[in-house]
Write an enzyme that holds these catalytic residues in place. Structure first.
Site, PDB file in Angstrom:
ATOM      1  N   GLY A 256       0.730  -1.251   0.000  1.00 29.91           N
ATOM      2  CA  GLY A 256       0.000   0.000   0.000  1.00 29.91           C
ATOM      3  C   GLY A 256       0.763   1.308   0.000  1.00 29.91           C
ATOM      4  O   GLY A 256       0.124   2.364  -0.010  1.00 29.91           O
TER       5      GLY A 256
ATOM      6  N   CYS B 252      -1.187   3.318  -5.649  1.00 31.63           N
ATOM      7  CA  CYS B 252      -1.822   2.173  -4.987  1.00 31.63           C
ATOM      8  C   CYS B 252      -2.897   2.679  -4.033  1.00 31.63           C
ATOM      9  O   CYS B 252      -2.661   3.609  -3.255  1.00 31.63           O
ATOM     10  CB  CYS B 252      -0.787   1.369  -4.213  1.00 31.63           C
ATOM     11  SG  CYS B 252      -1.458  -0.081  -3.370  1.00 31.63           S
TER      12      CYS B 252
ATOM     13  N   GLY C 262       2.683   2.664  -2.378  1.00 37.95           N
ATOM     14  CA  GLY C 262       2.947   3.215  -3.704  1.00 37.95           C
ATOM     15  C   GLY C 262       2.082   4.415  -4.044  1.00 37.95           C
ATOM     16  O   GLY C 262       0.964   4.571  -3.538  1.00 37.95           O
TER      17      GLY C 262
END
Length: 344
Positions: free
Chosen positions: A179, A184, A181
């Protein structure tokens, strides 16, 4: 239900504490590392930065440039054997290229054919969003049986126990990050995740105790974050958004208000799933977003900026090489990373 009270940290929560240095110039800093991997026994030397296997980043033209700096590119899962074979310099750059796959049986057969026909490839990245399933561990074991001499990268996970599980299943390198990114949305969509710097610190300790390695995957927004990942114990750092938007990545160029942008999206976004898998199935949702990032031109300029920043980090803490950076690292917790008064 239980709550962990211990504070966990992201890259933005800390700064390096500077230390006395005998280095005269950042030019003296050696960024190359040499690793020998646990199961494959393959010895690799280079700068341990990896271009992520995302559209617009994990591309052959990106790999061409990355290899010039002895850095790795994880190709997207959608690269076809014929396209790889036809790439003019593939037999020259292959030590810095990883093939990628998920756990789908049909896709894995394609990868098997690729690795059998192009046996010189050493790295195989087995990449899923959630590395916590028993099926994933068993799949890694089967791949290790099929390819005992290949260097297997597997992920993603964020905790020490599962890092150990994947290594014991046959992974040489564990990919760490859920998570963090830039494109993301897993943390928004699912509420699942772990602050990235703490994940790197804890997972690297677990991996090194078993003679294996980790990749810090995601969450880097600037060269200083990459240095913090290495300072926290990462062996490799994987970059997506920081390497997106360049000529070599291709992608859709968008002109707006006399500016140029390139479309960039997460691998679990609806755009990516529509493109590669024919759309979302009715039992799942998108865990990525689509953004327009400013067109950045040639990739080399960004790479040089990144490497310059890491060298400078090393000089500030007295590390003569990237290998020494974690040993010279003391992190200071902060409430604010920098003065942003003139940010747009």
């Amino acid at each position: 239900m239980r709550i962990e009270e211990e504070i966990k940290l992201d890259y933005s929560d800390v700064l390096f504490r500077p230390k006395r240095s005998t280095l005269k110039s950042r030019k003296e800093v050696n960024l190359e590392r040499t690793y020998k991997f646990k199961y494959s026994n393959f010895e690799w030397t280079g700068i341990p930065i990896i271009a992520s296997n995302m559209d617009g980043v994990g591309e052959l033209n990106v790999a061409q440039i990355m290899s010039e700096y002895k850095m790795i590119t994880a190709l997207t899962k959608q690269h076809k054997l014929d396209n790889i074979k036809k790439f003019p310099s593939i037999k020259k750059i292959y030590p810095f290229v990883s093939i990628s796959c998920g756990t789908d049986e049909k896709a894995y057969k394609i990868v098997q054919n690729t690795l059998k026909e192009l046996n010189f490839f050493q790295f195989l990245c087995i990449d899923v969003a959630n590395g916590y399933s028993d099926h994933f561990s068993k799949f890694i074991s089967s791949v290790r049986n099929d390819f005992p001499n290949k260097t297997i990268i597997a992920g993603n996970v964020v905790t020490a126990d599962m890092t150990q599980e994947l290594i014991l299943s046959g992974a040489d390198i564990v990919k760490v990050g859920i998570g963090p990114g830039s494109v993301c949305t897993t943390r928004i969509q699912t509420g699942v995740g772990y602050p990235q710097l703490s994940a790197v610190i804890e997972c690297s300790d677990a991996a090194h105790g078993l003679g294996a390695h980790i990749i810090a995957d995601g969450g880097c927004t600037c060269p200083g974050d990459i240095s913090k990942a290495f300072g926290g114990g990462a062996d490799f750092v994987m970059l997506g958004g920081m390497l997106a938007g360049h000529d070599e990545g291709g992608g859709k160029l968008i002109k707006k208000d006399n500016n140029k942008y390139i479309e960039f999206y997460g691998s679990s976004s609806e755009t990516a799933i529509d493109k590669h898998y024919g759309g979302l199935l009715d039992y799942r949702s998108s865990e990525g977003k689509v953004v327009k990032i400013e067109y950045k031109g040639p990739l080399k300029e960004t790479i040089q900026d990144i490497l310059g920043g890491i060298r400078s980090s090393c000089t500030y803490v007295g590390a003569p090489s990237l290998k020494q950076l974690s040993k010279c690292t003391t992190f200071v917790r902060v409430g604010r990373q920098y003065n942003n008064v003139f940010d747009e």
